[in-house]
Write a protein that holds these residues in place. Structure first.
Motif, mmCIF file in Angstrom:
data_model
loop_
_atom_site.group_PDB
_atom_site.id
_atom_site.type_symbol
_atom_site.label_atom_id
_atom_site.label_comp_id
_atom_site.label_asym_id
_atom_site.label_seq_id
_atom_site.Cartn_x
_atom_site.Cartn_y
_atom_site.Cartn_z
ATOM 1 N N LEU A 308 23.647 38.902 -34.939
ATOM 2 C CA LEU A 308 24.632 37.819 -34.951
ATOM 3 C C LEU A 308 24.254 36.719 -33.964
ATOM 4 O O LEU A 308 24.849 35.641 -33.995
ATOM 5 C CB LEU A 308 26.021 38.366 -34.601
ATOM 6 C CG LEU A 308 26.547 39.520 -35.458
ATOM 7 C CD1 LEU A 308 27.956 39.892 -35.024
ATOM 8 C CD2 LEU A 308 26.524 39.159 -36.941
ATOM 9 N N GLU A 309 23.276 36.997 -33.101
ATOM 10 C CA GLU A 309 22.866 36.044 -32.078
ATOM 11 C C GLU A 309 21.783 35.119 -32.627
ATOM 12 O O GLU A 309 20.754 35.560 -33.130
ATOM 13 C CB GLU A 309 22.341 36.778 -30.842
ATOM 14 C CG GLU A 309 23.364 37.693 -30.189
ATOM 15 C CD GLU A 309 24.518 36.909 -29.576
ATOM 16 O OE1 GLU A 309 24.347 35.699 -29.312
ATOM 17 O OE2 GLU A 309 25.588 37.515 -29.353
ATOM 18 N N ASP A 310 22.005 33.821 -32.473
ATOM 19 C CA ASP A 310 21.091 32.827 -33.030
ATOM 20 C C ASP A 310 19.686 32.959 -32.460
ATOM 21 O O ASP A 310 18.701 32.880 -33.203
ATOM 22 C CB ASP A 310 21.637 31.415 -32.773
ATOM 23 C CG ASP A 310 20.749 30.343 -33.388
ATOM 24 O OD1 ASP A 310 20.782 30.193 -34.617
ATOM 25 O OD2 ASP A 310 20.030 29.660 -32.639
ATOM 26 N N HIS A 311 19.562 33.155 -31.146
ATOM 27 C CA HIS A 311 18.225 33.178 -30.554
ATOM 28 C C HIS A 311 17.424 34.390 -31.016
ATOM 29 O O HIS A 311 16.191 34.328 -31.078
ATOM 30 C CB HIS A 311 18.315 33.151 -29.028
ATOM 31 C CG HIS A 311 18.685 34.455 -28.412
ATOM 32 N ND1 HIS A 311 19.987 34.904 -28.332
ATOM 33 C CD2 HIS A 311 17.927 35.433 -27.855
ATOM 34 C CE1 HIS A 311 20.006 36.084 -27.745
ATOM 35 N NE2 HIS A 311 18.778 36.428 -27.449
ATOM 36 N N VAL A 312 18.101 35.489 -31.357
ATOM 37 C CA VAL A 312 17.400 36.657 -31.893
ATOM 38 C C VAL A 312 16.815 36.320 -33.262
ATOM 39 O O VAL A 312 15.654 36.617 -33.559
ATOM 40 C CB VAL A 312 18.357 37.864 -31.997
ATOM 41 C CG1 VAL A 312 17.737 38.978 -32.838
ATOM 42 C CG2 VAL A 312 18.700 38.385 -30.608
ATOM 43 N N ARG A 313 17.591 35.671 -34.089
ATOM 44 C CA ARG A 313 17.120 35.313 -35.428
ATOM 45 C C ARG A 313 16.022 34.254 -35.371
ATOM 46 O O ARG A 313 15.086 34.270 -36.167
ATOM 47 C CB ARG A 313 18.281 34.840 -36.291
ATOM 48 C CG ARG A 313 19.381 35.880 -36.470
ATOM 49 C CD ARG A 313 20.342 35.514 -37.596
ATOM 50 N NE ARG A 313 20.945 34.200 -37.412
ATOM 51 C CZ ARG A 313 22.015 33.955 -36.662
ATOM 52 N NH1 ARG A 313 22.591 34.946 -35.983
ATOM 53 N NH2 ARG A 313 22.508 32.729 -36.565
ATOM 54 N N ARG A 314 16.115 33.319 -34.422
ATOM 55 C CA ARG A 314 15.140 32.233 -34.348
ATOM 56 C C ARG A 314 13.740 32.739 -34.020
ATOM 57 O O ARG A 314 12.753 32.065 -34.318
ATOM 58 C CB ARG A 314 15.566 31.209 -33.296
ATOM 59 C CG ARG A 314 16.813 30.410 -33.619
ATOM 60 C CD ARG A 314 16.646 29.418 -34.764
ATOM 61 N NE ARG A 314 16.497 30.032 -36.073
ATOM 62 C CZ ARG A 314 17.506 30.556 -36.772
ATOM 63 N NH1 ARG A 314 18.722 30.560 -36.297
ATOM 64 N NH2 ARG A 314 17.284 31.078 -37.963
ATOM 65 N N ALA A 315 13.628 33.897 -33.400
ATOM 66 C CA ALA A 315 12.323 34.427 -33.022
ATOM 67 C C ALA A 315 11.689 35.266 -34.120
ATOM 68 O O ALA A 315 10.659 35.885 -33.915
ATOM 69 C CB ALA A 315 12.428 35.249 -31.743
ATOM 70 N N SER A 316 12.301 35.289 -35.293
ATOM 71 C CA SER A 316 11.742 36.009 -36.439
ATOM 72 C C SER A 316 11.632 35.055 -37.615
ATOM 73 O O SER A 316 12.614 34.427 -38.012
ATOM 74 C CB SER A 316 12.638 37.203 -36.822
ATOM 75 O OG SER A 316 12.197 37.795 -38.025
ATOM 76 N N SER A 317 10.448 34.950 -38.182
ATOM 77 C CA SER A 317 10.206 33.977 -39.245
ATOM 78 C C SER A 317 10.982 34.285 -40.520
ATOM 79 O O SER A 317 11.172 33.406 -41.363
ATOM 80 C CB SER A 317 8.712 33.934 -39.564
ATOM 81 O OG SER A 317 8.267 35.197 -40.061
#
Length: 365
Positions: A308-317
């Protein structure tokens, strides 16, 4: 506390809350008994507020500022990388918009490929800045990779990114095409060459071993890249993903229940057997620990709230490739299921697992 709040441009109430939850606790007292911040406290507060202003949740901020392996310089490098990522993404979007505005003003047709340019060719540059915050070397995965390197002394790391999993006790040369990734490599890391896997600028058998970690799926021609690795090195070690098994997307609850679009992302990815055959490799499964330190796509299989955290998702293509609509739907649905307890009911079998086989595979040739 009031003076610190004024300098940091936050409310005293915020500082009290940080104290209450243990995020930043003043370690000193004035003569009158008021709470006071030491230099170390101020440094920790600075880091916490910076991560908060970049959109991190309090739980993630606590993990980041509490990372015993990171000193002030490491935190500054992470923050710098995140800010550069936002700047580069904004610059790329502005450039794409300017090109489209110019084309439309001239009455030219804008193709879908041109409209999606920054999500394609510049994908790694757009997501790369977030890597320093969540993509770290996971010791248990590293041990398996380094064991596969055997007695190799000279190592070529292809698609090296910011340098995770590069062995410190070998002579390493890195190859990385993305400028965003290259400039985030820590001081003192291996020398890094700007090149693509499909065209490595080295003579035949220049290295004892060539390694590639979680990067093959980004290459334009994975088979060509693997053969190039085989050409320039006596042995090859590659961490990649298995899509051969029927129903492979059901191995992971995130792709099974919330993000079926993941299958389309890897639709043109070569089968594992084909990659292994191309370099004469044997295959070994790589289990993902429940508390995996490397924030790869599958890392949070027992910590669903992280997605649910944006920065976690941003680090995965993966998230950039499935598109914003699929991402919003998946996050909303997962959040609802976590709140209702439905996720826990569906995945109760995961609670007692220390590791999970989610398709990561090590190719060794």
């Amino acid at each position: 506390m009031g003076r610190v709040a004024g300098l940091a441009d936050v409310s005293v109430r915020t500082l009290h809350h940080y104290d209450e939850i243990g995020l930043v606790r003043p370690s000193a007292r004035t003569a009158a008994g008021y709470r006071a911040y030491s230099a170390d406290d101020v440094e920790r507060l600075r880091e916490a507020l910076a991560y908060r202003r970049l959109g991190f949740g309090l739980r993630e901020v606590a993990e980041l500022v509490g990372d015993a392996s990171a000193d002030a310089v490491a935190h500054l490098r992470r923050l710098r990388g995140l800010l550069l990522e936002r700047r580069d993404r904004a610059d790329a979007m502005v450039a794409a918009i300017d090109r489209e505005l110019e084309a439309r003003a001239r009455g030219l047709k804008v193709t879908p490929e041109e409209q999606l340019e920054m999500l394609g060719a510049r994908l790694y540059d757009a997501i790369g800045g977030a890597y320093t915050a969540t993509r770290r070397t996971e010791p248990r995965i590293a041990a398996q990779i380094w064991d596969a390197l055997g007695d190799a002394q000279t190592v070529l790391n292809v698609g090296a990114g910011t340098g995770s999993y590069e062995p410190a006790d070998r002579d390493v040369t890195a190859v990385e095409p993305s400028e965003v990734m290259r400039r985030q490599r820590p001081a003192g890391s291996a020398p890094c060459v700007a090149a693509a896997a499909e065209s490595l600028p080295f003579e035949d058998r220049s290295f004892d071993v060539a390694m590639a970690v979680s990067t093959v799926h980004h290459w334009g021609d994975p088979i060509a890249g693997l053969r190039e690795m085989r050409r320039v090195a006596r042995r090859v070690v590659v961490l990649t993903f298995d899509t051969d098994e029927p129903g492979w997307q059901d191995r992971f609850w995130l792709t099974r229940d919330y993000l079926p679009e993941f299958a389309a992302v890897l639709a043109e990815f070569p089968p594992l057997a084909g990659m292994a055959d191309a370099i004469g490799a044997r295959v070994e499964p790589v289990p993902v620990p429940w508390d995996c330190a490397d924030g790869l796509f599958e890392a949070y299989w027992r910590r669903p709230g992280a997605y649910l955290e944006d920065h976690v998702r941003r680090a995965s293509s993966v998230w950039a490739r499935v598109g914003p609509e699929a991402e919003r739907r998946a996050v909303q649905s997962l959040g609802d299921d976590l709140d209702s307890g439905r996720w826990a009911e569906r995945n109760s079998d995961l609670v007692d697992l220390d590791t999970a086989d989610l398709g990561l595979r090590l190719l060794m040739a």
